[in-house]
Enzyme design. Structure first.
Site, PDB file in Angstrom:
ATOM      1  N   LYS A  72       0.753  -1.082  -0.131  1.00  0.00           N
ATOM      2  CA  LYS A  72       0.132  -0.132   0.142  1.00  0.00           C
ATOM      3  C   LYS A  72       0.918   1.102  -0.034  1.00  0.00           C
ATOM      4  CE  LYS A  72      -4.381  -1.750   0.456  1.00  0.00           C
ATOM      5  NZ  LYS A  72      -5.104  -2.434   1.523  1.00  0.00           N
ATOM      6  N   ARG A 102      -3.722 -10.282   4.728  1.00  0.00           N
ATOM      7  CA  ARG A 102      -4.182 -10.257   3.050  1.00  0.00           C
ATOM      8  C   ARG A 102      -2.689  -9.794   2.454  1.00  0.00           C
ATOM      9  NH1 ARG A 102      -5.965  -6.947  -0.653  1.00  0.00           N
ATOM     10  NH2 ARG A 102      -7.446  -7.884  -2.045  1.00  0.00           N
TER      11      ARG A 102
HETATM   12  N1  HH2 Z   1      -7.314  -4.006   0.262  1.00  0.00           N
HETATM   13  C1  HH2 Z   1      -7.302  -4.192  -1.261  1.00  0.00           C
HETATM   14  C2  HH2 Z   1      -8.418  -4.827  -1.675  1.00  0.00           C
HETATM   15  N2  HH2 Z   1      -9.426  -5.541  -0.904  1.00  0.00           N
HETATM   16  N3  HH2 Z   1      -9.885  -6.350   1.340  1.00  0.00           N
HETATM   17  C3  HH2 Z   1      -9.531  -6.130   2.795  1.00  0.00           C
HETATM   18  N4  HH2 Z   1     -10.280  -6.830   3.576  1.00  0.00           N
HETATM   19  N5  HH2 Z   1      -8.534  -5.384   3.156  1.00  0.00           N
HETATM   20  C4  HH2 Z   1      -7.875  -4.670   2.236  1.00  0.00           C
HETATM   21  O1  HH2 Z   1      -6.797  -3.962   2.581  1.00  0.00           O
HETATM   22  C5  HH2 Z   1      -7.982  -4.515   0.874  1.00  0.00           C
HETATM   23  C6  HH2 Z   1      -9.224  -5.475   0.303  1.00  0.00           C
HETATM   24  C7  HH2 Z   1      -6.791  -3.135  -2.211  1.00  0.00           C
HETATM   25  O2  HH2 Z   1      -5.607  -3.859  -2.703  1.00  0.00           O
HETATM   26  P1  HH2 Z   1      -5.573  -4.795  -4.047  1.00  0.00           P
HETATM   27  O3  HH2 Z   1      -6.528  -5.805  -4.054  1.00  0.00           O
HETATM   28  O4  HH2 Z   1      -4.194  -5.227  -4.267  1.00  0.00           O
HETATM   29  O5  HH2 Z   1      -5.823  -3.738  -5.393  1.00  0.00           O
HETATM   30  P2  HH2 Z   1      -7.141  -3.443  -6.253  1.00  0.00           P
HETATM   31  O6  HH2 Z   1      -8.225  -2.831  -5.121  1.00  0.00           O
HETATM   32  O7  HH2 Z   1      -6.345  -2.247  -7.045  1.00  0.00           O
HETATM   33  O8  HH2 Z   1      -7.714  -4.601  -6.814  1.00  0.00           O
END
Ligand code: HH2
Length: 291
Positions: free
Chosen positions: A228, A263
């Site tokens: 992040k 995660r």
């Molecule tokens: N962060 C993201 C997506 N889903 N779910 C939970 N429970 N907690 C988190 O911190 C979280 C989440 C964002 O990260 P990522 O999936 O890598 O990216 P994107 O939203 O661009 O797909």
């Protein structure tokens, strides 16, 4: 020891649970576009499990900080379901979570074998979501965020007073109420403070520093520090792919504060770091004893 009820299983939360991130999106901030074919996505899921993930969190809609493009339920199902079904067939006992804010996607995912629904809106965006999760008795992650899918990853709603963590806790408590009012059993709920969601780096840092207050709500706590922006800002790693080391530091600190579900994009290094940190921490008084 705390347990998390996930369908017919009770997951013991002593040892850290690691979820590998599998985004089947063209636009996710760090791995967007990498696993668009069914084969590539299933192979990546298999790799993350072999590297030591307890489960996978499969997402078909990005919330990227540059302002994500919302996708229809139909498109989200098209992206997720074949991958989920193939992974379920190949890994019958893996814990499979689906990252969605839509009850129609959640229902189809549950039919295809999802154990957990990870709702990054904390049940703010779809009034049917609680009922769908309650009926299927799946695990439910309630993450803190503000705003719509397109702006929850931005700073549009990142206005807080003196007590950032207090506001996050109050809003997470609202999510828990929506869940239980909709029939979700409290032992199926995990909470997540939503690092980087409607939060500037200073807000995510405050939440991690005072994570014990979130843990004190009594639900299993998930954190998603992986790659992040605040990790980039603290470590000087501009590229998301360079943020693994900083993400591990954040996860280890979160573990020490009582978080139990992580995660992550980089499974093997996080698994090893969390296993060592957990073994060293096991000799300290438990959270319950010291609270
Ligand atoms: N962060 C993201 C997506 N889903 N779910 C939970 N429970 N907690 C988190 O911190 C979280 C989440 C964002 O990260 P990522 O999936 O890598 O990216 P994107 O939203 O661009 O797909």
């Amino acid at each position: 020891m705390q347990q998390w009820r996930v369908r017919e299983r009770a997951l013991a939360l002593g040892h850290p649970l690691v979820f590998g991130i599998l985004n089947v999106t063209p636009d996710s901030f760090s791995d967007g576009g990498k696993y668009l074919s069914l084969e590539a996505a299933v192979e990546q899921g298999a790799l993350l499990l072999e590297e030591g993930a307890d489960g996978l969190d499969i997402g078909g809609e990005s919330t990227r900080p540059q302002g994500a493009t919302p996708v229809s339920a139909e498109e989200e199902r098209r992206r997720i379901l074949p991958v989920l079904a193939a992974l379920r067939a190949r890994f019958p006992s893996a814990i499979l979570s689906v990252d969605t804010v839509k009850s129609g996607v959640a229902a189809a995912a549950i039919d295809a074998g999802a154990d957990i629904i990870n709702d990054v809106s904390g049940l703010r965006l779809d009034p049917q979501m609680a009922g769908v999760c309650a009926t299927a008795r799946v695990g439910l992650v309630l993450m803190h965020s503000r705003g719509s899918v397109s702006d929850m990853g931005t700073y549009a709603d990142a206005q807080y007073g003196d007590d950032v963590v207090g506001e996050v806790i109050e809003e997470l408590s609202g999510a828990v109420r929506r869940a239980t009012d909709g029939g979700v059993s409290p032992d199926a709920i995990a909470i997540d403070p939503g690092l980087g969601f409607a939060k500037r780096s200073e807000h995510s840092i405050a939440v991690l520093r005072e994570l014990r207050r979130v843990v004190a709500l009594g639900f299993p706590v998930m954190v998603g520090a992986s790659r992040k922006r605040f990790v980039g800002e603290l470590s000087g790693a501009a590229e998301p792919g360079e943020r693994m080391h900083g993400s591990i530091a954040a996860n280890v600190m979160a573990l020490a504060a009582g978080a139990s579900i992580f995660r992550v994009h980089d499974v093997r290094p996080n698994r090893r770091a969390l296993d060592v940190a957990y073994a060293l921490r096991a000799s300290e008084p438990s959270i319950e004893e010291s609270a």
